[in-house]
Design a protein around this motif. Structure first.
Motif, PDB file in Angstrom:
ATOM      1  N   ILE A  10      59.641  46.273  41.822  1.00 37.95           N
ATOM      2  CA  ILE A  10      60.395  44.686  42.184  1.00 37.95           C
ATOM      3  C   ILE A  10      59.997  44.005  41.240  1.00 37.95           C
ATOM      4  O   ILE A  10      60.830  42.881  40.942  1.00 37.95           O
ATOM      5  CB  ILE A  10      58.640  44.093  43.373  1.00 37.95           C
ATOM      6  N   GLN A  11      58.751  44.071  39.907  1.00 41.81           N
ATOM      7  CA  GLN A  11      59.277  43.106  39.036  1.00 41.81           C
ATOM      8  C   GLN A  11      60.330  43.509  38.129  1.00 41.81           C
ATOM      9  O   GLN A  11      61.513  42.175  37.545  1.00 41.81           O
ATOM     10  CB  GLN A  11      58.164  43.527  37.858  1.00 41.81           C
ATOM     11  N   GLN A  12      61.627  44.616  37.998  1.00 46.36           N
ATOM     12  CA  GLN A  12      62.617  44.803  37.645  1.00 46.36           C
ATOM     13  C   GLN A  12      63.568  44.055  38.124  1.00 46.36           C
ATOM     14  O   GLN A  12      64.728  43.417  37.765  1.00 46.36           O
ATOM     15  CB  GLN A  12      62.785  46.192  37.102  1.00 46.36           C
ATOM     16  N   THR A  13      63.424  43.783  39.275  1.00 51.09           N
ATOM     17  CA  THR A  13      64.370  43.555  40.754  1.00 51.09           C
ATOM     18  C   THR A  13      64.473  41.522  39.963  1.00 51.09           C
ATOM     19  O   THR A  13      65.154  41.377  40.341  1.00 51.09           O
ATOM     20  CB  THR A  13      64.252  43.431  41.819  1.00 51.09           C
ATOM     21  N   ILE A  14      63.194  41.426  40.334  1.00 54.19           N
ATOM     22  CA  ILE A  14      63.351  39.461  39.525  1.00 54.19           C
ATOM     23  C   ILE A  14      63.696  39.591  38.813  1.00 54.19           C
ATOM     24  O   ILE A  14      64.773  38.159  38.333  1.00 54.19           O
ATOM     25  CB  ILE A  14      61.473  39.042  40.111  1.00 54.19           C
ATOM     26  N   GLU A  64      62.359  38.763  48.734  1.00 52.00           N
ATOM     27  CA  GLU A  64      60.929  39.373  47.832  1.00 52.00           C
ATOM     28  C   GLU A  64      59.379  38.561  48.096  1.00 52.00           C
ATOM     29  O   GLU A  64      58.939  39.024  48.864  1.00 52.00           O
ATOM     30  CB  GLU A  64      61.437  39.390  45.452  1.00 52.00           C
ATOM     31  N   LEU A  65      59.946  37.046  47.956  1.00 52.97           N
ATOM     32  CA  LEU A  65      58.953  36.513  48.791  1.00 52.97           C
ATOM     33  C   LEU A  65      59.200  37.319  50.234  1.00 52.97           C
ATOM     34  O   LEU A  65      57.700  36.546  50.761  1.00 52.97           O
ATOM     35  CB  LEU A  65      59.357  35.229  48.776  1.00 52.97           C
ATOM     36  N   ALA A  66      59.222  36.957  51.396  1.00 51.17           N
ATOM     37  CA  ALA A  66      59.878  37.362  52.602  1.00 51.17           C
ATOM     38  C   ALA A  66      59.318  38.831  52.523  1.00 51.17           C
ATOM     39  O   ALA A  66      58.714  38.837  53.906  1.00 51.17           O
ATOM     40  CB  ALA A  66      60.872  37.381  53.093  1.00 51.17           C
ATOM     41  N   GLY A  67      59.204  39.753  51.858  1.00 52.87           N
ATOM     42  CA  GLY A  67      58.326  41.121  51.530  1.00 52.87           C
ATOM     43  C   GLY A  67      57.284  40.923  51.031  1.00 52.87           C
ATOM     44  O   GLY A  67      55.930  40.529  51.263  1.00 52.87           O
ATOM     45  N   PRO A  68      57.591  41.951  50.010  1.00 54.67           N
ATOM     46  CA  PRO A  68      56.152  42.440  48.777  1.00 54.67           C
ATOM     47  C   PRO A  68      54.853  41.170  48.191  1.00 54.67           C
ATOM     48  O   PRO A  68      54.701  41.636  47.437  1.00 54.67           O
ATOM     49  CB  PRO A  68      56.441  43.175  48.046  1.00 54.67           C
ATOM     50  N   VAL A  69      56.349  40.228  47.798  1.00 54.01           N
ATOM     51  CA  VAL A  69      55.927  39.773  47.095  1.00 54.01           C
ATOM     52  C   VAL A  69      55.123  38.370  47.574  1.00 54.01           C
ATOM     53  O   VAL A  69      54.952  37.498  48.128  1.00 54.01           O
ATOM     54  CB  VAL A  69      56.613  39.278  46.358  1.00 54.01           C
ATOM     55  N   HIS A  70      53.473  38.501  47.665  1.00 50.70           N
ATOM     56  CA  HIS A  70      52.579  37.794  47.720  1.00 50.70           C
ATOM     57  C   HIS A  70      51.971  36.175  47.139  1.00 50.70           C
ATOM     58  O   HIS A  70      52.358  35.227  47.952  1.00 50.70           O
ATOM     59  CB  HIS A  70      51.386  38.169  48.431  1.00 50.70           C
TER      60      HIS A  70
END
Length: 102
Positions: A2-6, A66-72
């Motif tokens: 996820i960090q790489q995607t961001i 990402e905010l709709a999924g894994p990022v809290h």
């Protein structure tokens, strides 16, 4: 990851002069290796003339999936290059977790 995607999405959208994406999940009460809490520092000419709320909305829009999924949680710090220089190239530290973090 996820960090790489961001990082990739923010680079593509804002062409930053400085970008720092920090996984701060370890500061929270989550399993080891989690990618759920992030802090982003984006320095870009694309923020010239924009208010802080508009800048944050742009970042939120880019990272909507990402905010709709894994990022809290996402701490957003946006600067123009001039503002970043004025801040001595430092963003505020993230606060300690109030929800049972380490």
């Amino acid at each position: 990851m996820i960090q790489q995607t961001i990082e990739q999405k923010l680079h593509q959208t804002f062409n930053p002069t400085f970008l720092d994406v920090r996984n701060e999940s370890n500061m929270h009460n989550v399993p080891p290796g989690s990618e759920s809490h992030f802090k982003v520092i984006v320095v870009s000419d694309s923020f010239n003339g924009e208010r802080l709320i508009a800048r944050h909305r742009k970042v939120n829009t880019v990272l909507a999936d990402e905010l709709a999924g894994p990022v809290h949680a996402l701490a957003i710090h946006t600067y123009t290059p001039e503002e970043w220089t004025k801040e001595n190239q430092l963003a505020p530290d993230s606060p300690n977790c109030a929800g049972g973090g380490k």
